[in-house]
Enzyme design. Structure first.
Site, mmCIF file in Angstrom:
data_model
loop_
_atom_site.group_PDB
_atom_site.id
_atom_site.type_symbol
_atom_site.label_atom_id
_atom_site.label_comp_id
_atom_site.label_asym_id
_atom_site.label_seq_id
_atom_site.Cartn_x
_atom_site.Cartn_y
_atom_site.Cartn_z
ATOM 1 N N PRO A 120 0.840 -1.205 0.000
ATOM 2 C CA PRO A 120 0.000 0.000 0.000
ATOM 3 C C PRO A 120 0.877 1.258 0.000
ATOM 4 C CG PRO A 120 -0.513 -1.439 1.874
ATOM 5 C CD PRO A 120 0.712 -1.977 1.229
ATOM 6 N N GLU A 121 0.643 2.138 -0.950
ATOM 7 C CA GLU A 121 1.421 3.367 -1.052
ATOM 8 C C GLU A 121 0.578 4.544 -0.573
ATOM 9 O OE1 GLU A 121 4.466 3.403 -1.660
ATOM 10 O OE2 GLU A 121 4.905 1.538 -2.705
ATOM 11 N N ARG A 130 1.258 -10.552 5.922
ATOM 12 C CA ARG A 130 2.692 -10.579 6.256
ATOM 13 C C ARG A 130 3.006 -9.970 7.620
ATOM 14 N NH1 ARG A 130 6.169 -9.107 1.079
ATOM 15 N NH2 ARG A 130 7.793 -9.796 2.504
ATOM 16 N N ARG A 177 22.256 15.884 -0.656
ATOM 17 C CA ARG A 177 22.388 14.439 -0.829
ATOM 18 C C ARG A 177 23.203 14.079 -2.049
ATOM 19 N NH1 ARG A 177 18.700 11.841 2.115
ATOM 20 N NH2 ARG A 177 17.947 13.421 3.533
ATOM 21 N N HIS A 196 -5.917 -14.003 8.554
ATOM 22 C CA HIS A 196 -5.020 -12.850 8.402
ATOM 23 C C HIS A 196 -5.595 -11.567 9.018
ATOM 24 C CE1 HIS A 196 -2.413 -15.312 6.086
ATOM 25 N NE2 HIS A 196 -3.282 -15.482 5.105
#
Ligand SMILES: [Zn+2]
Length: 276
Positions: free
Chosen positions: A2-3, A112, A156, A94
């Site tokens: 899921p984003e 998971r 960065r 689940h």
């Protein structure tokens, strides 16, 4: 996985239905990523406030008679949230967290178990504060200007694709969205962050907002019935310009789309349209 767009669509769908509802009971299943932090009983009879989102976390404020706080939810790698407004089906293997409220039964299904639901006395108190502290800017925050993005990236030396995935400059660019945004911005995903000009940062920010808006719109349409909280990435992927298209012709120039691995994830890009 899921984003951000799926999490946001989930939040929007749940917020209006849960606002003002009272918690009746909470059932805990197999352990999730982190323990709840309070007993399930603590939550009984608390009133649910306005759900908000930060990165991929959903914050659910709870008000009790003697104590206020809230639950911080994360869907992990495989989690989804569903609100059953009528009698829910029996819990499946689940379904590891269930919050029964006066507005229905909210279930976290997470095969998971990298997801989490944890108590925090406030969103700016630990453990919530600690978990949210490292997150970059929200992509749609008006305070995130091209100049701010440029300033964040200038410090960065990593590749821009890896920096987007890390989410500590700007959140929300999961793998598919990072690939698509870089394609639309014409930026080679291997370009070092500090070498991006302000003009390219501006194009990148615009492209990221564009792909996330598109995913949100698709998610809104596929999630209307709340059967599939992962629908938007799937729908979005069907319209992807480079993601998952290794060896196929670029839709802009016809060059074969390339795939490389960065930060253990596949990156797809057009070696002609995207430059360093
Ligand atoms: Zn191309």
């Amino acid at each position: 996985m899921p984003e951000l767009p799926e999490v946001e669509v989930t939040r929007i769908g749940l917020a209006e239905r849960l606002r003002g509802a009272r918690v009746r009971t909470v059932h805990l299943g197999a352990p999730l990523r982190w323990p709840l932090g309070v007993t399930a009983r603590t939550l009984h009879d608390m009133e649910i406030g306005e759900l908000s989102r930060r990165g991929k976390y959903i914050w659910m404020p709870l008000a009790g008679r003697t104590r206020n706080g809230g639950l911080l939810w994360h869907l992990g790698m495989s989690g989804s949230l569903m609100l059953h407004e009528r009698a829910p089906p029996p819990r499946g293997r689940h379904d590891h967290f269930e919050l029964v409220s006066s507005a229905g039964t909210l279930r976290l299904t997470d095969p998971r178990r990298f997801g989490a639901v944890l108590w925090s006395d406030a969103i700016d108190a630990d453990p919530a504060r600690k978990l949210l502290a490292g997150l970059g800017a929200e992509p749609f925050d008006p305070g995130l200007t091209a100049q701010a993005l440029h300033a964040g990236l200038k410090r960065r030396r990593s590749a821009i694709k890896a920096a987007l995935l890390a989410g500590d400059v700007v959140v929300g660019a999961g793998n598919i969205y990072a690939c698509e945004a870089l394609f639309r911005a014409g930026i080679d995903p291997r370009t070092r962050c500090h070498r991006l000009s302000p003009a390219r940062c501006e194009r990148l920010l615009g492209a990221l907002r564009e792909v996330l808006s598109q995913a949100l719109a698709l998610g809104g349409s596929t999630l209307r019935d709340f059967r599939d909280t992962h629908g938007s990435a799937g729908e979005f992927q069907a319209n992807a310009k480079v993601y998952g298209r290794e060896g196929q012709a670029c839709l802009q120039c016809g060059t074969a789309v390339r795939r490389v691995v960065q930060a253990q994830r596949s990156t797809f890009f057009c070696p002609h349209c995207q430059t360093r």
